[in-house]
Design an enzyme around this catalytic site. Sequence first.
Site, PDB file in Angstrom:
ATOM      1  N   CYS A  10       0.823  -1.211   0.000  1.00  0.00           N
ATOM      2  CA  CYS A  10       0.000   0.000   0.000  1.00  0.00           C
ATOM      3  C   CYS A  10       0.860   1.265   0.000  1.00  0.00           C
ATOM      4  O   CYS A  10       2.032   1.233   0.345  1.00  0.00           O
ATOM      5  CB  CYS A  10      -0.927   0.091   1.208  1.00  0.00           C
ATOM      6  SG  CYS A  10      -1.864  -1.392   1.552  1.00  0.00           S
ATOM      7  N   ARG A  21       2.455   1.053  -5.641  1.00  0.00           N
ATOM      8  CA  ARG A  21       2.544   0.198  -4.450  1.00  0.00           C
ATOM      9  C   ARG A  21       1.290  -0.650  -4.241  1.00  0.00           C
ATOM     10  O   ARG A  21       1.252  -1.502  -3.363  1.00  0.00           O
ATOM     11  CB  ARG A  21       2.776   1.070  -3.202  1.00  0.00           C
ATOM     12  CG  ARG A  21       4.027   1.899  -3.271  1.00  0.00           C
ATOM     13  CD  ARG A  21       4.130   2.780  -2.049  1.00  0.00           C
ATOM     14  NE  ARG A  21       4.481   2.004  -0.885  1.00  0.00           N
ATOM     15  CZ  ARG A  21       5.725   1.791  -0.464  1.00  0.00           C
ATOM     16  NH1 ARG A  21       6.726   2.312  -1.126  1.00  0.00           N
ATOM     17  NH2 ARG A  21       5.957   1.091   0.603  1.00  0.00           N
ATOM     18  N   TRP A  39      -3.174  -2.272  -1.486  1.00  0.00           N
ATOM     19  CA  TRP A  39      -2.931  -3.619  -2.028  1.00  0.00           C
ATOM     20  C   TRP A  39      -3.530  -4.553  -0.988  1.00  0.00           C
ATOM     21  O   TRP A  39      -3.041  -4.649   0.134  1.00  0.00           O
ATOM     22  CB  TRP A  39      -1.438  -3.867  -2.194  1.00  0.00           C
ATOM     23  CG  TRP A  39      -1.109  -5.125  -2.941  1.00  0.00           C
ATOM     24  CD1 TRP A  39      -0.999  -5.263  -4.294  1.00  0.00           C
ATOM     25  CD2 TRP A  39      -0.841  -6.418  -2.394  1.00  0.00           C
ATOM     26  NE1 TRP A  39      -0.680  -6.560  -4.614  1.00  0.00           N
ATOM     27  CE2 TRP A  39      -0.573  -7.295  -3.470  1.00  0.00           C
ATOM     28  CE3 TRP A  39      -0.802  -6.924  -1.097  1.00  0.00           C
ATOM     29  CZ2 TRP A  39      -0.276  -8.631  -3.298  1.00  0.00           C
ATOM     30  CZ3 TRP A  39      -0.509  -8.272  -0.917  1.00  0.00           C
ATOM     31  CH2 TRP A  39      -0.242  -9.108  -2.008  1.00  0.00           C
ATOM     32  N   ASN A  74      -0.819   0.938   6.571  1.00  0.00           N
ATOM     33  CA  ASN A  74      -0.061   0.136   5.620  1.00  0.00           C
ATOM     34  C   ASN A  74       0.626  -0.958   6.438  1.00  0.00           C
ATOM     35  O   ASN A  74       1.554  -0.676   7.179  1.00  0.00           O
ATOM     36  CB  ASN A  74       0.962   1.065   4.934  1.00  0.00           C
ATOM     37  CG  ASN A  74       1.916   0.335   4.035  1.00  0.00           C
ATOM     38  OD1 ASN A  74       1.710  -0.828   3.720  1.00  0.00           O
ATOM     39  ND2 ASN A  74       2.967   1.028   3.634  1.00  0.00           N
ATOM     40  N   GLY A  75       0.130  -2.192   6.336  1.00  0.00           N
ATOM     41  CA  GLY A  75       0.720  -3.262   7.132  1.00  0.00           C
ATOM     42  C   GLY A  75      -0.320  -4.302   7.502  1.00  0.00           C
ATOM     43  O   GLY A  75      -1.414  -4.328   6.939  1.00  0.00           O
ATOM     44  N   GLU A 114      14.694 -14.082 -16.696  1.00  0.00           N
ATOM     45  CA  GLU A 114      14.205 -12.714 -16.570  1.00  0.00           C
ATOM     46  C   GLU A 114      13.250 -12.377 -17.728  1.00  0.00           C
ATOM     47  O   GLU A 114      12.213 -11.739 -17.518  1.00  0.00           O
ATOM     48  CB  GLU A 114      15.401 -11.741 -16.527  1.00  0.00           C
ATOM     49  CG  GLU A 114      15.057 -10.274 -16.481  1.00  0.00           C
ATOM     50  CD  GLU A 114      14.207  -9.842 -15.294  1.00  0.00           C
ATOM     51  OE1 GLU A 114      13.968 -10.650 -14.386  1.00  0.00           O
ATOM     52  OE2 GLU A 114      13.739  -8.686 -15.315  1.00  0.00           O
ATOM     53  N   LYS A 158       9.392 -11.232 -17.118  1.00  0.00           N
ATOM     54  CA  LYS A 158       8.859  -9.969 -17.645  1.00  0.00           C
ATOM     55  C   LYS A 158       7.598 -10.233 -18.455  1.00  0.00           C
ATOM     56  O   LYS A 158       6.604  -9.535 -18.314  1.00  0.00           O
ATOM     57  CB  LYS A 158       9.869  -9.262 -18.567  1.00  0.00           C
ATOM     58  CG  LYS A 158      11.020  -8.495 -17.970  1.00  0.00           C
ATOM     59  CD  LYS A 158      10.687  -7.243 -17.219  1.00  0.00           C
ATOM     60  CE  LYS A 158      10.374  -7.565 -15.782  1.00  0.00           C
ATOM     61  NZ  LYS A 158      11.455  -7.563 -14.836  1.00  0.00           N
ATOM     62  N   GLU A 166       4.560 -11.118 -16.273  1.00  0.00           N
ATOM     63  CA  GLU A 166       4.045  -9.973 -15.517  1.00  0.00           C
ATOM     64  C   GLU A 166       3.264  -9.009 -16.396  1.00  0.00           C
ATOM     65  O   GLU A 166       2.234  -8.487 -15.997  1.00  0.00           O
ATOM     66  CB  GLU A 166       5.216  -9.157 -14.940  1.00  0.00           C
ATOM     67  CG  GLU A 166       5.972  -9.790 -13.840  1.00  0.00           C
ATOM     68  CD  GLU A 166       7.083  -8.863 -13.386  1.00  0.00           C
ATOM     69  OE1 GLU A 166       6.977  -8.346 -12.274  1.00  0.00           O
ATOM     70  OE2 GLU A 166       8.045  -8.637 -14.155  1.00  0.00           O
ATOM     71  N   HIS A 207      15.149 -32.421 -21.022  1.00  0.00           N
ATOM     72  CA  HIS A 207      14.768 -33.295 -19.916  1.00  0.00           C
ATOM     73  C   HIS A 207      13.319 -33.069 -19.488  1.00  0.00           C
ATOM     74  O   HIS A 207      12.940 -33.406 -18.380  1.00  0.00           O
ATOM     75  CB  HIS A 207      15.710 -33.081 -18.727  1.00  0.00           C
ATOM     76  CG  HIS A 207      17.137 -33.396 -19.063  1.00  0.00           C
ATOM     77  ND1 HIS A 207      17.608 -34.689 -19.148  1.00  0.00           N
ATOM     78  CD2 HIS A 207      18.167 -32.592 -19.394  1.00  0.00           C
ATOM     79  CE1 HIS A 207      18.890 -34.668 -19.493  1.00  0.00           C
ATOM     80  NE2 HIS A 207      19.245 -33.401 -19.656  1.00  0.00           N
ATOM     81  N   LYS A 258       4.660  -2.800  -6.397  1.00  0.00           N
ATOM     82  CA  LYS A 258       6.087  -2.551  -6.581  1.00  0.00           C
ATOM     83  C   LYS A 258       6.927  -3.036  -5.403  1.00  0.00           C
ATOM     84  O   LYS A 258       7.928  -3.705  -5.589  1.00  0.00           O
ATOM     85  CB  LYS A 258       6.298  -1.055  -6.820  1.00  0.00           C
ATOM     86  CG  LYS A 258       7.715  -0.698  -7.212  1.00  0.00           C
ATOM     87  CD  LYS A 258       8.033  -1.167  -8.611  1.00  0.00           C
ATOM     88  CE  LYS A 258       9.464  -0.883  -8.993  1.00  0.00           C
ATOM     89  NZ  LYS A 258       9.853  -1.706 -10.153  1.00  0.00           N
TER      90      LYS A 258
HETATM   91  C1  F6R Z   1       9.802  -8.176 -11.428  1.00  0.00           C
HETATM   92  C2  F6R Z   1       9.816  -7.483 -10.171  1.00  0.00           C
HETATM   93  C3  F6R Z   1       9.860  -8.280  -8.927  1.00  0.00           C
HETATM   94  C4  F6R Z   1      10.929  -7.732  -7.986  1.00  0.00           C
HETATM   95  C5  F6R Z   1      10.887  -8.448  -6.641  1.00  0.00           C
HETATM   96  C6  F6R Z   1      11.975  -7.981  -5.716  1.00  0.00           C
HETATM   97  O1  F6R Z   1       9.711  -7.305 -12.497  1.00  0.00           O
HETATM   98  O2  F6R Z   1       9.805  -6.286 -10.122  1.00  0.00           O
HETATM   99  O3  F6R Z   1      10.071  -9.634  -9.180  1.00  0.00           O
HETATM  100  O4  F6R Z   1      12.175  -7.891  -8.593  1.00  0.00           O
HETATM  101  O5  F6R Z   1       9.640  -8.229  -6.061  1.00  0.00           O
HETATM  102  O6  F6R Z   1      11.842  -6.634  -5.422  1.00  0.00           O
HETATM  103  P1  F6R Z   1      13.040  -5.792  -4.839  1.00  0.00           P
HETATM  104  O7  F6R Z   1      14.107  -5.796  -5.854  1.00  0.00           O
HETATM  105  O8  F6R Z   1      12.461  -4.430  -4.624  1.00  0.00           O
HETATM  106  O9  F6R Z   1      13.460  -6.451  -3.564  1.00  0.00           O
END
Ligand code: F6R
Length: 638
Positions: free
Chosen positions: A28, A53, A100, A126-127, A511, A515, A518, A534, A633
């Site tokens: 949040c 967030r 969130w 937030n929590g 990666e 991407k 997501e 395999h 995020k």
């Molecule tokens: C993927 C993404 C997430 C973050 C993960 C770790 O695009 O953004 O997988 O990489 O949540 O977040 P941080 O780096 O902020 O600890």
Amino acid sequence: MALPFYGKKSILKLCEVYCGQKLPNIMCGIIGYIGHRQALPVVIKGLKRLEYRGYDSAGVALLETNNLKVYKKKGKVASLEEELIGKSLEGHIGIGHTRWATHGEPSDRNAHPHVSASGQLAMIHNGIIENYTSIKAELTQKGYSFKSDTDTEVLLNFIEEIKINNDCPLEEALRIALKRIVGAYCILLIDQNDPETILAARKGSPLVIGIGKGEHFLASDATPIIEYTKEVVYVNDYQIAIIKKDELVLKNLGNERQTPFITKLDMELAAIEKGGYEHFMLKEIFEQPTTINDCLRGRIHPQEGLITMGGVEAYIKNLKEAKRIIIVACGTSWHAGLIAEYLLEEYCRIPVEVEYASEFRYRNPVIHKGDVIIAISQSGETADTLVALENAKEKGALIFGVVNAVGSSISRMSHAGAYTHSGPEIGVASTKAFTGQLAILIMITLKLARALNTISTSDYKQLLQELADIPEKVARILENTDPIKAVAEKYKDASDFLFLGRGYNFPVALEGALKLKEISYIHAEGYPAAEMKHGPIALVDENLPVVFVATKDRYYEKIVSNVQEIKARKGKVICIVTEGDNIIPSMADDVLFVPDAPEALGPILSVIPLQLLSYYIGTARGLDVDKPRNLAKSVTVE
Ligand code: F6R
């Protein structure tokens, strides 16, 4: 105590007692304003900046001379704005929240702010309050009923109940309540009978207070504050802030005053705006030549053969003597960690383990005094990473942070570290932070290898020079995105994707798959190219696009064979290849070229077309790429 976290631009020394408690379940975004302006525009703008967030619902509470107004709505801040049309919006005090969801589905009634039973108090949170069920039962027995399913409403009424029962000021009631609750919180609380004050408190969830002239700004991070003031106070765990327009008082839960430690923000407003791009994600992808350069500038000196990194220098003895290095991270940062494992083992000859923070924190890992933990995190707030580090720190490990968000919890709890200097990353999917992390990890590797004498002078100098050239090569990839758009258009309706790579390109494949998942909601898997036979090869048919990260490296011939294995089964092959390659292009369905680079540096280049591929597929499918569904995020829920 003060923890050195060295960057090229600033040496940040933040004094904080790190409380050593179980750490947070926070998501949040929260924002607050008190001062001479109308609060609503500040709050709404702030909510938009914090929306990354969480965006399940949004709400505001405004206070003007004993008149408390609360508006909230399921969905994004834009829905809240519609809700506000025609409403009374006066108020020099305002608090706002973007959610969130944890306790209670996303809905209007579960949206924050919540209002107490008497209608006098409004609060955002937030929590997670872990013992809210027992408190709720206590309150229900006393005749309270609840309008929402949230733990926040329970905490708010608990505070009000204490205030009424003890006939004490709200600040005192808050203090008593916080001593009783278990969990994580950042709360902002206002009282319609006190239109001069915002009360705030934090444990686990971040809170920054911006100091203006006759005004204060409160937020989960500095992004909503930066356009008003650069002077901020990071509130610490177990502190309560009593904020008036021209006064900020910090106290601990024992009611003792504490000195606010003012930090100057090193961030420009332009860094958090879209700057003409359609999405933050696209802007952040295109910023990479600059952000990588910012990360390298002042640190690498190819002419002199030097790397300057204060955090590494301060702990070089510990790093050199480490029997092993453990890398702890989540998601994209974990992928950067995997690349670091290959780098550190190859050039420094130190054994490395790469751990998902969420597993590491719970599985009782063996940690010895002297172990070095490298924590990688863009936000510096990821709950799993934070708690994993806490545990390791207690056992005597050295914590070295590779963090983007300056002043974040991980940077403050690390013994030392290096900031990536990628600037605020607003798009929920990580892009520029990843390449910044790689740049840092390469520099750490080279510096340590040099100190250990495990790298030849010529390799060291060559890699240093090649690293300096990377931003320009990234810029070249970004000059022509048409081929990437064409591939995106061709495969945008696929239901599955496979991403394959070997060596340094295997984590890049992971990666690329992450991407795509997501941003486009297409199912995708990343796999080591050789491991594919395999199992995953059973998935291959004429409908499956398979992306190979197949740049020129020591595995090139082997990956050519893997490409043929897929082609033989009629899979559609898309390859990321090195400029000048004409072997793979003759067998692949589609190719995307990247400039040549030593294989250790290759991932910074080969990931760029993959970031753009997922971006263009996501937008071609009409999706909100900056705010993909269900994501947030800062993943601060365990
Ligand atoms: C993927 C993404 C997430 C973050 C993960 C770790 O695009 O953004 O997988 O990489 O949540 O977040 P941080 O780096 O902020 O600890």
